[in-house]
Design an enzyme around this catalytic site. Structure first.
Site, short mmCIF file in Angstrom:
data_model
loop_
_atom_site.label_atom_id
_atom_site.label_comp_id
_atom_site.label_asym_id
_atom_site.label_seq_id
_atom_site.Cartn_x
_atom_site.Cartn_y
_atom_site.Cartn_z
N GLU A 188 0.92 -0.96 0.04
CA GLU A 188 -0.01 -0.05 0.15
C GLU A 188 0.84 1.22 0.03
O GLU A 188 1.77 1.31 0.83
CB GLU A 188 -0.98 -0.02 1.22
CG GLU A 188 -1.71 1.22 1.34
CD GLU A 188 -2.80 1.18 2.65
OE1 GLU A 188 -3.65 1.66 2.72
OE2 GLU A 188 -2.18 0.62 3.60
N LYS A 195 -10.29 0.89 -2.00
CA LYS A 195 -10.16 0.41 -0.62
C LYS A 195 -11.45 1.07 0.00
O LYS A 195 -12.07 2.08 -0.22
CB LYS A 195 -9.03 1.32 0.13
CG LYS A 195 -8.98 0.89 1.62
CD LYS A 195 -7.72 1.37 2.19
CE LYS A 195 -7.41 0.97 3.55
NZ LYS A 195 -6.26 1.68 4.04
N CYS A 209 -5.40 -3.48 3.34
CA CYS A 209 -4.99 -3.02 4.41
C CYS A 209 -6.08 -3.14 5.46
O CYS A 209 -6.56 -4.28 5.71
CB CYS A 209 -4.38 -1.80 4.59
SG CYS A 209 -3.31 -1.66 6.48
#
Length: 514
Positions: free
Chosen positions: A270, A345, A379
């Site tokens: 990321e 995301k 993440c």
């Protein structure tokens, strides 16, 4: 007959194919097992079975004497359908319907010397049949099963009700219970399957075991499904770069290295392009991140060219994307065929929202690649089990998780959740982050990471579910071969089957339409 010593010390069991010379042993067993059903086959029937399909006639001998056997043949199942009769399909014991070009292994019979019951010889024969089915690339094993225990319940229970009791282990049936324990499922009840079977009232269960490795067509020489997928992860060192070309040189170095090891995928972390942030005003982190977003399109184009040039699928970590006055954190899939895809995301962390104004995306899908279907979560996304469950329902086999964490406790949140996702979704999960530091870059100064690849936790996989892991906080790569057939087998035959055993009658995870 003298009872054999069942302590195991004097037994010499051997699994092999039946021979014509075994007939006397086979006849002795069948006459005892099928005393009320006509006894043994004739020598002519036995010879025909072996001569038509020698590979399908399997036995277990003990000190040279046959003590258990399984008789099988191959059929074109569509010729007979689900309502066939036993004598009809087995050709009155001569296996005249054996078809080497058929698609199903048909279970004609399994019998065990009564003196050897309790030694699980039947299970060995069933396992041998399954291996034969796989080796011949047949789609299933089908058999008609007697229900000798049904006689006691026939006056008050329909066959379907009796079968349900056996499935729930409320009732034990010496044949059906054994077949269910060996991963067969009941397709239907057959009437008049074996008319002379008084105990089963002439009913039988039509049972099937599916070969999950069945290939419907011959595997092509080019473009066939790979059973082993090689994944490379980059534990990326955050270092100062002077310009875009400098960053791309670092990226190409790792792409070149992973391609040199014939990796199918390479995973970057990321915000792996964060070194370019140093070019922007650090007094306004939100504005600096929007400045970094100006490079995203150019980096994606460059990495797509690298994917094609080096023949490797690239998961381009994640990068900021600024569109319609909204800042997103986006991971990109650059396929080696030149196409691209992306995952916005979904869950922006409180820190991302506060410092940079990042907003979460509103789409989620699994991606097709030339070596299987994958998912990407960035993440914090992996800490929400619903997202990976939806991807698993879409056929995901490998989940890639690029992350950025600054401290060990933050990293362990990602790691522990990634391991849980591997178990509950019966898939592989690859994670990687960045290490080192970026002085004078606001809100992204320090890093903590340890790349790893996780698997489900079952006998076919590492006992701790860790396929491989890197040295923490050191720039390095991790290269792992993933056996995709193990995933396929686990989902059908694992010790636990999380996907199959979900109580969808009580709960479900559903993506809401907007």
């Amino acid at each position: 007959m003298t009872q054999p010593d069942l302590t195991g010390e004097e037994h010499h069991l051997n699994l092999r194919n039946l021979r014509l010379a075994d007939y006397d042993d086979v006849r002795s067993i069948m006459d005892r097992v099928y005393r009320g059903l006509g006894g043994a086959w004739t020598r002519k029937q036995f010879a025909a079975q072996i001569n038509r399909f020698p590979e399908g006639q399997i036995c277990i001998e003990d000190n040279g004497r046959v003590v258990a056997a399984a008789i099988s043949m191959i059929v074109d199942y569509d010729r007979f359908g689900d309502r066939h009769k036993y004598d009809e399909i087995v050709g009155n014991g001569y296996l005249t319907n054996h078809d080497p070009n058929g698609d199903v292994l048909y279970g004609v019979d399994v019998f065990v010397d009564p003196d050897y019951r309790g030694m699980r010889l039947g299970r060995r024969l069933y396992d041998a049949r399954k291996e034969l089915c796989r080796s011949l690339n047949l789609r299933a094993i089908v058999a008609g099963g007697r229900m000798p225990g049904y006689e006691e319940y026939a006056a008050e229970k329909k066959p379907e009700e009796y079968i349900e009791l056996v499935k729930r282990r409320e009732v034990y049936d010496p044949i059906l219970s054994f077949q269910l324990a060996n991963d067969f499922h009941v397709r239907r009840v057959i009437t008049g399957y074996l008319p002379e079977d008084r105990e089963s009232k002439a009913y039988a269960t039509l049972l099937q075991w599916d070969n999950i490795f069945y290939e419907n067509e011959r595997t092509p020489l080019i473009g066939g499904r790979k059973s082993t997928v090689r994944v490379g992860t980059v534990q990326w060192q955050m270092r100062r770069v002077t310009n875009f070309e400098d960053l791309m040189n670092n990226i190409e170095f790792f792409v070149d290295a992973m391609a040199g090891y014939n990796c199918d995928f390479i995973l970057f972390p990321e915000f792996f392009n964060a070194p370019l942030l140093a070019q922007f005003n650090q007094e306004d982190p939100a504005e600096a991140m929007r400045g970094l977003a100006q490079y995203t399109g150019e980096i994606v184009d460059a990495m797509t060219r690298l994917a094609v040039t080096y023949n490797i699928n690239i998961i381009a970590g994640s990068m900021p994307l600024y569109e319609e006055q909204t800042l997103y954190n986006v991971a990109y899939l650059c396929r080696r065929d030149g196409t691209t895809d992306y995952h916005y995301k979904l869950h922006a962390t409180p820190d991302e929202r506060f410092y940079w104004g990042v907003q979460g995306g509103d789409q989620l899908k699994a991606f097709d690649t030339d070596v299987g279907r994958i998912g990407i979560l960035v993440c914090y996304d992996v800490e929400f089990p619903e997202a990976s469950r939806i991807l698993a329902d879409q056929g995901m086999q490998i989940l890639f998780v690029p992350f950025w964490t600054d401290t060990k406790n933050a990293y362990l949140r990602v790691r522990r959740c990634a391991q849980a996702r591997a178990i509950e979704n019966e898939c592989y999960v690859a994670i990687t982050g960045s290490v080192g530091n970026l002085p004078k870059v606001e809100n992204i100064e320090i890093q903590y990471a340890q790349a790893a690849v996780f698997s489900p936790s079952d006998f076919a996989f590492p006992h701790d579910g860790i396929v491989a892991e890197s040295t923490p906080n050191t720039e390095m790569t991790l290269i792992v071969d993933l056996d995709m057939d193990k995933i396929k087998q686990l989902r059908e035959e694992g010790s636990v089957r999380n996907a199959k055993d979900r109580r969808l009658d009580l709960y479900r995870v559903q993506w809401l339409d907007h």
